[in-house]
Motif scaffolding. Structure first.
Motif, PDB file in Angstrom:
ATOM      1  N   PRO A  90       0.845  -1.206   0.000  1.00 13.81           N
ATOM      2  CA  PRO A  90       0.000   0.000   0.000  1.00 13.81           C
ATOM      3  C   PRO A  90       0.873   1.246   0.000  1.00 13.81           C
ATOM      4  CG  PRO A  90       0.185  -0.863   2.218  1.00 13.81           C
ATOM      5  CD  PRO A  90       0.940  -1.815   1.334  1.00 13.81           C
ATOM      6  N   ASP A  91       0.252   2.385  -0.172  1.00 10.83           N
ATOM      7  CA  ASP A  91       0.997   3.630  -0.099  1.00 10.83           C
ATOM      8  C   ASP A  91       1.322   3.925   1.350  1.00 10.83           C
ATOM      9  OD1 ASP A  91       0.901   4.041  -2.808  1.00 10.83           O
ATOM     10  OD2 ASP A  91      -0.987   5.164  -2.703  1.00 10.83           O
ATOM     11  N   GLY A  92       2.614   4.149   1.638  1.00 11.28           N
ATOM     12  CA  GLY A  92       3.021   4.497   2.993  1.00 11.28           C
ATOM     13  C   GLY A  92       2.954   5.996   3.192  1.00 11.28           C
ATOM     14  N   PRO A  93       3.223   6.474   4.394  1.00 10.93           N
ATOM     15  CA  PRO A  93       3.201   7.908   4.655  1.00 10.93           C
ATOM     16  C   PRO A  93       4.325   8.607   3.932  1.00 10.93           C
ATOM     17  CG  PRO A  93       4.151   6.746   6.508  1.00 10.93           C
ATOM     18  CD  PRO A  93       3.635   5.706   5.577  1.00 10.93           C
ATOM     19  N   LYS A  94       4.058   9.785   3.490  1.00  2.08           N
ATOM     20  CA  LYS A  94       5.083  10.560   2.801  1.00  2.08           C
ATOM     21  C   LYS A  94       6.040  11.171   3.810  1.00  2.08           C
ATOM     22  CE  LYS A  94       3.303   9.774  -1.192  1.00  2.08           C
ATOM     23  NZ  LYS A  94       3.982   8.863  -2.136  1.00  2.08           N
ATOM     24  N   GLY A  95       7.327  11.192   3.431  1.00  2.00           N
ATOM     25  CA  GLY A  95       8.314  11.778   4.322  1.00  2.00           C
ATOM     26  C   GLY A  95       8.065  13.264   4.494  1.00  2.00           C
ATOM     27  N   ASN A  96       8.350  13.784   5.678  1.00  2.00           N
ATOM     28  CA  ASN A  96       8.138  15.187   5.977  1.00  2.00           C
ATOM     29  C   ASN A  96       9.462  15.814   6.342  1.00  2.00           C
ATOM     30  OD1 ASN A  96       7.172  17.647   6.691  1.00  2.00           O
ATOM     31  ND2 ASN A  96       6.423  17.007   8.710  1.00  2.00           N
ATOM     32  N   ALA A  97       9.970  16.647   5.465  1.00  2.07           N
ATOM     33  CA  ALA A  97      11.286  17.234   5.687  1.00  2.07           C
ATOM     34  C   ALA A  97      11.181  18.398   6.650  1.00  2.07           C
ATOM     35  CB  ALA A  97      11.888  17.699   4.360  1.00  2.07           C
ATOM     36  N   ALA A  98      11.347  18.098   7.937  1.00  4.06           N
ATOM     37  CA  ALA A  98      11.299  19.152   8.943  1.00  4.06           C
ATOM     38  C   ALA A  98      12.635  19.869   8.993  1.00  4.06           C
ATOM     39  CB  ALA A  98      10.975  18.548  10.304  1.00  4.06           C
ATOM     40  N   SER A  99      12.619  21.115   9.443  1.00  3.29           N
ATOM     41  CA  SER A  99      13.864  21.867   9.586  1.00  3.29           C
ATOM     42  C   SER A  99      13.892  22.531  10.941  1.00  3.29           C
ATOM     43  CB  SER A  99      13.979  22.920   8.476  1.00  3.29           C
ATOM     44  OG  SER A  99      12.906  23.835   8.568  1.00  3.29           O
ATOM     45  N   VAL A 100      15.097  22.814  11.422  1.00  2.00           N
ATOM     46  CA  VAL A 100      15.278  23.452  12.715  1.00  2.00           C
ATOM     47  C   VAL A 100      15.971  24.785  12.493  1.00  2.00           C
ATOM     48  CG1 VAL A 100      16.343  23.256  14.975  1.00  2.00           C
ATOM     49  CG2 VAL A 100      15.465  21.221  13.838  1.00  2.00           C
TER      50      VAL A 100
ATOM     51  N   PRO B 119      13.313  13.771   0.410  1.00  2.00           N
ATOM     52  CA  PRO B 119      12.447  13.586   1.578  1.00  2.00           C
ATOM     53  C   PRO B 119      11.395  12.503   1.371  1.00  2.00           C
ATOM     54  CG  PRO B 119      12.784  15.912   1.129  1.00  2.00           C
ATOM     55  CD  PRO B 119      13.392  15.173  -0.015  1.00  2.00           C
ATOM     56  N   GLN B 120      10.927  12.322   0.126  1.00  2.00           N
ATOM     57  CA  GLN B 120       9.909  11.305  -0.120  1.00  2.00           C
ATOM     58  C   GLN B 120      10.437   9.888   0.132  1.00  2.00           C
ATOM     59  OE1 GLN B 120      10.262  14.026  -2.159  1.00  2.00           O
ATOM     60  NE2 GLN B 120       8.412  14.929  -1.279  1.00  2.00           N
ATOM     61  N   GLY B 121      11.743   9.712   0.067  1.00  2.00           N
ATOM     62  CA  GLY B 121      12.310   8.388   0.308  1.00  2.00           C
ATOM     63  C   GLY B 121      13.018   8.291   1.639  1.00  2.00           C
ATOM     64  N   SER B 122      13.096   9.404   2.372  1.00  2.00           N
ATOM     65  CA  SER B 122      13.810   9.416   3.641  1.00  2.00           C
ATOM     66  C   SER B 122      12.994   8.755   4.742  1.00  2.00           C
ATOM     67  CB  SER B 122      14.135  10.861   4.053  1.00  2.00           C
ATOM     68  OG  SER B 122      14.971  11.488   3.111  1.00  2.00           O
ATOM     69  N   PHE B 123      13.667   8.316   5.778  1.00  2.00           N
ATOM     70  CA  PHE B 123      12.988   7.805   6.955  1.00  2.00           C
ATOM     71  C   PHE B 123      12.220   8.948   7.611  1.00  2.00           C
ATOM     72  CE2 PHE B 123      16.707   4.793   6.924  1.00  2.00           C
ATOM     73  CZ  PHE B 123      15.967   3.691   6.495  1.00  2.00           C
ATOM     74  N   SER B 124      10.970   8.701   7.943  1.00  2.00           N
ATOM     75  CA  SER B 124      10.107   9.723   8.513  1.00  2.00           C
ATOM     76  C   SER B 124      10.026   9.555  10.023  1.00  2.00           C
ATOM     77  CB  SER B 124       8.707   9.624   7.898  1.00  2.00           C
ATOM     78  OG  SER B 124       7.799  10.468   8.570  1.00  2.00           O
ATOM     79  N   PHE B 125      10.735  10.406  10.771  1.00  2.00           N
ATOM     80  CA  PHE B 125      10.741  10.271  12.229  1.00  2.00           C
ATOM     81  C   PHE B 125       9.348  10.427  12.842  1.00  2.00           C
ATOM     82  CE2 PHE B 125      10.593  12.505  16.279  1.00  2.00           C
ATOM     83  CZ  PHE B 125      11.108  11.520  17.105  1.00  2.00           C
ATOM     84  N   PRO B 126       8.556  11.442  12.461  1.00  2.00           N
ATOM     85  CA  PRO B 126       7.250  11.603  13.129  1.00  2.00           C
ATOM     86  C   PRO B 126       6.378  10.361  13.042  1.00  2.00           C
ATOM     87  CG  PRO B 126       7.791  13.564  11.877  1.00  2.00           C
ATOM     88  CD  PRO B 126       8.807  12.535  11.503  1.00  2.00           C
ATOM     89  N   TYR B 127       6.345   9.720  11.858  1.00  2.00           N
ATOM     90  CA  TYR B 127       5.486   8.558  11.719  1.00  2.00           C
ATOM     91  C   TYR B 127       6.045   7.362  12.486  1.00  2.00           C
ATOM     92  CZ  TYR B 127       2.438   5.057   9.718  1.00  2.00           C
ATOM     93  OH  TYR B 127       1.516   4.053   9.561  1.00  2.00           O
TER      94      TYR B 127
ATOM     95  N   ARG C  62       8.519   0.102   1.746  1.00  2.32           N
ATOM     96  CA  ARG C  62       8.609   0.353   0.305  1.00  2.32           C
ATOM     97  C   ARG C  62       8.614   1.849   0.028  1.00  2.32           C
ATOM     98  NH1 ARG C  62       8.643  -2.700  -4.452  1.00  2.32           N
ATOM     99  NH2 ARG C  62       7.682  -1.608  -6.205  1.00  2.32           N
ATOM    100  N   ASN C  63       7.867   2.602   0.805  1.00  2.00           N
ATOM    101  CA  ASN C  63       7.882   4.049   0.674  1.00  2.00           C
ATOM    102  C   ASN C  63       9.263   4.619   0.985  1.00  2.00           C
ATOM    103  OD1 ASN C  63       7.217   6.896   2.316  1.00  2.00           O
ATOM    104  ND2 ASN C  63       6.155   6.640   0.366  1.00  2.00           N
ATOM    105  N   PHE C  64      10.024   3.898   1.838  1.00  2.00           N
ATOM    106  CA  PHE C  64      11.389   4.308   2.161  1.00  2.00           C
ATOM    107  C   PHE C  64      12.395   3.777   1.144  1.00  2.00           C
ATOM    108  CE2 PHE C  64       9.931   4.213   6.840  1.00  2.00           C
ATOM    109  CZ  PHE C  64       9.485   5.527   6.753  1.00  2.00           C
ATOM    110  N   LYS C  65      11.882   3.255   0.014  1.00  2.00           N
ATOM    111  CA  LYS C  65      12.718   2.726  -1.070  1.00  2.00           C
ATOM    112  C   LYS C  65      13.451   1.460  -0.648  1.00  2.00           C
ATOM    113  CE  LYS C  65      11.453   6.427  -3.251  1.00  2.00           C
ATOM    114  NZ  LYS C  65      10.312   6.356  -4.177  1.00  2.00           N
ATOM    115  N   LEU C  66      12.802   0.637   0.163  1.00  2.00           N
ATOM    116  CA  LEU C  66      13.382  -0.626   0.630  1.00  2.00           C
ATOM    117  C   LEU C  66      12.403  -1.747   0.319  1.00  2.00           C
ATOM    118  CD1 LEU C  66      14.490   0.621   4.175  1.00  2.00           C
ATOM    119  CD2 LEU C  66      15.902   0.533   2.119  1.00  2.00           C
ATOM    120  N   SER C  67      12.898  -2.861  -0.228  1.00  2.00           N
ATOM    121  CA  SER C  67      11.992  -3.960  -0.551  1.00  2.00           C
ATOM    122  C   SER C  67      12.558  -5.323  -0.188  1.00  2.00           C
ATOM    123  CB  SER C  67      11.629  -3.939  -2.040  1.00  2.00           C
ATOM    124  OG  SER C  67      12.793  -4.012  -2.833  1.00  2.00           O
ATOM    125  N   ALA C  68      13.857  -5.545  -0.345  1.00  2.91           N
ATOM    126  CA  ALA C  68      14.443  -6.832   0.016  1.00  2.91           C
ATOM    127  C   ALA C  68      14.283  -7.061   1.513  1.00  2.91           C
ATOM    128  CB  ALA C  68      15.917  -6.866  -0.376  1.00  2.91           C
TER     129      ALA C  68
END
Length: 462
Positions: free
Chosen positions: A274-284, A296-304, A327-333
């Motif tokens: 299924p479609d996973g949550p989209k990455g959210n590029a937060a900034s400080v 950011p769309q393929g990055s690990f999403s800390f909030p989720y 899969r949303n994080f570009k990982l499948s194996a």
């Protein structure tokens, strides 16, 4: 009798405790290594045992000792640890050791580093060997010595470290007249069958892994069904992604074309993503961060990922949902790792694998990344207890840290984490936690000899 007596005395130096058990098929980060003389060594290849620190359900400090092959060797409550010489470790509480088969070897009670209370030793067959009583580090009270057939051979009385009487045979006053059992003895053997099953499972997995490696090598030479490339060995599938893995407890590679897969392998190999949550590029504000190397769309999403661990109503996820997220994080194996009892670790990775022979993560191509979900399996669901991320990208590592800081985390010790090269800890600031939420600690590790030398981020429920 003398042999069993010396077993008990030896346990007075190196002994052990009770609580939850964690059977491991790999050596975790932070393990302490000891050689056969229980002297500290620097790495697994020099060690006979490794130690994992923990806290029991009552908040008491405990550690688990494992044979280097993975079987539980001991469990101990303690006051202080000596990483250089375990004889100077201070124990406090009930302590247990185990034979490699998983049978209980000894049970002792400690108080401030000294044997104090009852002590037991068992034959490898499981029959009781000796029952002793200590006070302030010396024998004080009745001692019962049994033979391997379960017959009481000697009864000895000790006072303040001195033997005052010994008779052949006698009567074991610890045995209840109604139940005909020694409750103390039975209490610390109730989980023995489980630990034995786990030890047997680890031994069998190691044997199977050896046979599997031989079979795979034979199949590669004979059939040509496999392709060796920079991503490791994978089955030809006409374009369909197949599960890969090589850890000893559960290998998800199909070793021969057409061979029946396990139910767990089918779950991951055939999952509809299924479609996973989209990455959210937060900034400080004030922080420098470049995400050019990782979208950011393929990055690990800390909030989720944080919500998966911290919120009780989100901690149980289907394996399919975790596969979709990954899969949303570009990982499948994928790999599946057996843990203690019904605990498992489900891993999704790209260009990195865990090598069972060396016990280390190996990089197999460019830009390696991985996420691992650890928890308890019920049916097709996993109740999460820990999430681990691995990334080649320093930018992605800092991206995760900055998202956490934006969410209210602070650096442990108030250090400048940007100057640590990826070695720091984040903890939540003093905030109100709801009744259905849990605190999560985040550990960042980057060492050349760990995790293939790439960045490692671990999120644990406190």
């Amino acid at each position: 009798m003398k042999r069993l007596y010396f077993i008990i005395l030896a346990c007075a130096f190196f002994c052990l405790a009770s609580a939850q058990h964690v059977v491991r098929s790999y050596i975790p980060h932070g393990a302490i290594f000891y050689n056969s003389r229980w002297q500290g060594v620097s790495s697994a290849d020099k060690a006979s045992y490794y130690r994992v620190l923990a806290v029991d359900d009552g908040g008491h400090k405990i550690f688990y000792d494992y044979f280097i092959t993975g079987q539980l060797q001991a469990e101990k409550h303690y006051t202080s640890i000596n990483k250089h010489d375990d004889r100077h470790t201070v124990l406090n509480g009930v302590c247990r050791t185990f034979h490699k088969s998983g049978r209980v070897e000894s049970v002792l009670q400690y108080k401030n580093g000294k044997a104090d209370g009852r002590a037991l030793s068992f034959f490898p067959s499981g029959n009781i060997g000796m029952k002793l009583t200590y006070r302030n580090g010396v024998l004080d009270g009745p001692c019962y010595t049994y033979n391997e057939n379960g017959r009481l051979e000697y009864t000895t009385i000790w006072r303040n470290g001195s033997k005052v009487n010994e008779i052949k045979g006698g009567k074991d006053h610890y045995i209840d007249k109604i139940t005909n059992e020694d409750d103390f003895c039975e209490r610390f053997r109730r989980d023995e069958a489980l630990i034995m099953a786990q030890s047997k499972s680890i031994s069998k997995a190691r044997e199977d892994a050896g046979l599997r490696n031989k079979e795979e090598a034979k199949d590669v030479r004979k059939t040509g069904d496999y392709i060796a490339d920079s991503k490791g060995i994978q089955a030809e599938s006409g374009g369909q992604s197949k599960v890969k893995g090589d850890r000893p407890a559960r290998t998800a590679v199909r070793t021969k074309r057409g061979k029946q897969m396990t139910e767990e392998e089918k779950l991951i190999a055939n999952v509809k993503y299924p479609d996973g949550p989209k990455g959210n590029a937060a900034s400080v504000k004030g922080e420098k961060y470049s995400n050019a190397a990782m979208s950011p769309q393929g990055s690990f999403s800390f909030p989720y990922l944080y919500s998966l661990l911290s919120k009780d109503d989100e901690r149980t996820q289907s394996i399919g949902a975790l596969a979709g997220l990954s899969r949303n994080f570009k990982l499948s194996a994928s790999q599946i790792i057996d843990g203690y009892g019904i605990q498992k670790e489900i891993i999704f990775h790209y260009n990195m694998v865990y090598d069972a022979q060396s016990g280390k993560d190996k990089i197999t191509g460019k830009n390696p990344r991985q996420i691992a979900y650890f928890g308890t399996v019920t049916g097709n669901n996993l109740s999460l207890e820990r999430i681990k991320m691995f990334t080649w990208s320093k930018d992605e590592m800092y991206h995760i840290a900055q998202e956490a800081i934006s969410a209210g985390y602070q650096v442990l010790g108030n250090i400048d984490y940007l100057s640590t090269d990826g070695n720091f800890i984040l903890e939540p600031k003093t905030i109100q936690i709801g009744y259905d939420e849990r605190e999560v600690i985040i550990t960042f590790t980057h060492q050349p000899n760990l995790y293939g030398g790439i960045y490692h981020i671990q999120m644990d429920v406190r």
